[in-house]
Design an enzyme around this catalytic site. Structure first.
Site, short mmCIF file in Angstrom:
data_model
loop_
_atom_site.label_atom_id
_atom_site.label_comp_id
_atom_site.label_asym_id
_atom_site.label_seq_id
_atom_site.Cartn_x
_atom_site.Cartn_y
_atom_site.Cartn_z
N ALA A 1 0.86 -1.19 0.00
CA ALA A 1 0.00 0.00 0.00
C ALA A 1 0.89 1.24 0.00
CB ALA A 1 -0.89 -0.02 1.23
N GLY B 1 0.75 -5.19 0.96
CA GLY B 1 -0.47 -5.33 0.17
C GLY B 1 -0.21 -5.93 -1.21
N GLU C 1 -0.20 -9.56 -0.63
CA GLU C 1 -1.61 -9.92 -0.36
C GLU C 1 -2.41 -9.98 -1.66
OE1 GLU C 1 -1.91 -6.77 2.60
OE2 GLU C 1 -2.47 -8.28 4.08
N GLU D 1 4.79 -4.91 7.06
CA GLU D 1 3.96 -3.90 7.74
C GLU D 1 4.41 -3.66 9.18
OE1 GLU D 1 2.79 -6.37 5.85
OE2 GLU D 1 1.12 -5.68 4.62
C1 HXC Z 1 4.92 4.51 -1.34
C2 HXC Z 1 6.89 3.62 -2.05
C3 HXC Z 1 6.56 2.36 -1.49
C4 HXC Z 1 5.31 2.26 -0.81
C5 HXC Z 1 8.51 2.21 -2.41
N1 HXC Z 1 8.08 3.46 -2.61
N2 HXC Z 1 7.60 1.51 -1.72
N3 HXC Z 1 6.06 4.67 -1.98
N4 HXC Z 1 4.55 3.35 -0.77
N5 HXC Z 1 4.90 1.12 -0.26
C6 HXC Z 1 8.79 4.54 -3.32
C7 HXC Z 1 9.95 5.06 -2.49
O1 HXC Z 1 9.48 6.01 -1.54
C8 HXC Z 1 10.80 5.69 -3.56
O2 HXC Z 1 10.25 6.94 -3.92
C9 HXC Z 1 10.61 4.73 -4.74
O3 HXC Z 1 9.40 4.02 -4.49
C10 HXC Z 1 11.73 3.72 -4.86
O4 HXC Z 1 11.88 3.07 -3.61
P1 HXC Z 1 13.27 2.97 -2.84
O5 HXC Z 1 12.97 2.75 -1.40
O6 HXC Z 1 14.15 4.14 -3.16
O7 HXC Z 1 13.87 1.67 -3.52
P2 HXC Z 1 14.82 0.58 -2.90
O8 HXC Z 1 15.92 1.22 -2.09
O9 HXC Z 1 15.19 -0.32 -4.03
O10 HXC Z 1 13.92 -0.22 -1.84
C11 HXC Z 1 12.83 -0.98 -2.31
C12 HXC Z 1 11.92 -1.42 -1.12
C13 HXC Z 1 11.54 -0.18 -0.29
C14 HXC Z 1 12.68 -2.42 -0.24
C15 HXC Z 1 10.70 -2.10 -1.72
O11 HXC Z 1 11.01 0.82 -1.17
C16 HXC Z 1 10.51 -0.44 0.75
O12 HXC Z 1 10.82 -0.96 1.82
N6 HXC Z 1 9.28 -0.01 0.50
C17 HXC Z 1 8.17 -0.07 1.47
C18 HXC Z 1 7.65 -1.48 1.57
C19 HXC Z 1 6.54 -1.59 2.59
O13 HXC Z 1 6.71 -1.23 3.76
N7 HXC Z 1 5.41 -2.10 2.15
C20 HXC Z 1 4.22 -2.30 3.03
C21 HXC Z 1 3.36 -1.09 3.01
S1 HXC Z 1 2.02 -1.24 4.10
P3 HXC Z 1 11.16 8.28 -4.01
O14 HXC Z 1 10.15 9.34 -4.31
O15 HXC Z 1 11.83 8.39 -2.68
O16 HXC Z 1 12.09 7.97 -5.13
C22 HXC Z 1 0.91 -2.23 3.35
C23 HXC Z 1 -0.38 -2.43 4.10
C24 HXC Z 1 -1.43 -3.10 3.28
O17 HXC Z 1 1.12 -2.71 2.28
C25 HXC Z 1 -2.78 -3.14 3.95
C26 HXC Z 1 -3.52 -1.85 3.97
C27 HXC Z 1 -5.01 -1.95 4.28
#
Ligand code: HXC
Length: 273
Positions: free
Chosen positions: A80, A124, A127, A147
């Site tokens: 998400a 997500g 999921e 998460e």
């Molecule tokens: C918004 C995201 C994102 C996310 C990555 N980006 N994941 N933006 N939401 N979930 C964006 C980063 O901010 C960045 O933008 C660009 O994508 C590239 O990501 P980087 O982090 O620079 O890349 P990298 O170093 O290769 O790392 C990749 C990664 C990391 C390991 C996937 O991005 C990461 O940990 N992302 C978050 C993963 C996460 O926590 N997912 C769960 C979310 S909660 P900029 O603008 O800085 O270039 C969820 C809940 C679901 O899913 C249920 C809800 C009801």
């Protein structure tokens, strides 16, 4: 596949001109790709709305028999959209409910969904993959429920679907540590069907989709429904509902055609009736 590939344009078959996904149809197989490259295909409200709309349209289109769901080489989906979620209060998220329709819709999609993963399938995004019926992943794809690292828990079904897929203890470790597993590890856990060399995930997923699309659509729908029941109800209730679905297929033309073709040593021609 490939030649004759048809991309929807505005107004065709009720499909919109999408901003965050693309939809292409080649014969009986549709391919939906998440397309927010700057955010690693994170699920925001626009993407959720578009994906739900596309699945509605593909389910209603009788010519489509199987759907491949993919992202890009770099990411299937990083979860998400954290930027969008970061400012939401409990009241906002529970009232707005702008994310949950995506897992709800994919989870009750009646036709087979084949997930084609590459890069990251996180939160997500994993999921969403777990709402699919077959999961293909590129070597090195990382899968996880991170998460917990941002102070929440999986909200799109991960706490229910992951334990069903890999067992309670492996799911608990993934959900409580937030650690990612590789495609190879995921395959050994039963979370991924096939691991393929980089660049081949879409081709392999499409091959499986074409194979599924060659079967009787009514039998495929019944099988999918029966398998879904196995994840929801106890064994005796699941066996009972399986039997009802099985009996029902004996009233179809496709059953007659399939069995006749077998006995006549020819390829069946299924009509979906
Ligand atoms: C918004 C995201 C994102 C996310 C990555 N980006 N994941 N933006 N939401 N979930 C964006 C980063 O901010 C960045 O933008 C660009 O994508 C590239 O990501 P980087 O982090 O620079 O890349 P990298 O170093 O290769 O790392 C990749 C990664 C990391 C390991 C996937 O991005 C990461 O940990 N992302 C978050 C993963 C996460 O926590 N997912 C769960 C979310 S909660 P900029 O603008 O800085 O270039 C969820 C809940 C679901 O899913 C249920 C809800 C009801």
């Amino acid at each position: 596949m490939g030649l004759g590939f048809f991309t929807f344009s505005p107004g065709l078959s009720g499909m919109e001109n999408y901003q965050t996904i693309s939809v292409a149809v080649d014969g009986p197989v549709a391919t939906v790709r998440l397309n927010r490259p700057d955010a690693l295909n994170a699920l925001n409200s626009v993407l959720v709305r578009e994906l739900v709309g596309a699945l509605d349209a593909l389910e209603a289109d009788d010519s489509v028999r199987c759907v491949v769901l993919a992202g890009s080489d770099r990411a299937f989906c990083a979860g998400a959209d954290v930027k969008e979620m970061s400012t939401l209060s409990m009241d906002d998220i529970s009232k707005a409910d702008h994310l949950s329709p995506v897992w709800e819709r994919a989870g009750r999609f009646e036709k087979p969904l084949v997930a084609a993963l590459s890069g990251y399938a996180l939160g997500g995004g994993l999921e969403l993959a777990m709402c699919c019926d077959v999961i293909v992943a590129s070597e090195g794809t990382k899968l996880g429920q991170p998460e917990i690292n941002i102070g929440i828990i999986p909200g799109g079904g991960g706490t229910q679907r992951l334990p069903r897929a890999v067992g309670r203890y492996r799911a608990t470790e993934m959900i409580l540590t937030g650690a990612m597993v590789t495609a190879e590890e995921a395959k050994s856990m039963g979370l991924v069907n096939r691991v393929v060399p980089p660049g081949k995930y879409l081709e392999e997923a499409t091959k499986i989709a074409v194979e599924i699309a060659s079967k009787s659509p009514v039998a495929v729908r019944a099988a999918k429904k029966a398998i879904a029941a196995s994840q929801e109800v106890g064994l005796s209730q699941g066996l009972e509902s399986n039997l009802m679905l099985f009996y029902g297929l004996f009233a179809t033309e496709d059953k007659k055609e399939g069995m006749s073709a077998f006995l006549e040593k020819r390829k069946p021609s299924f009509k979906g009736k």
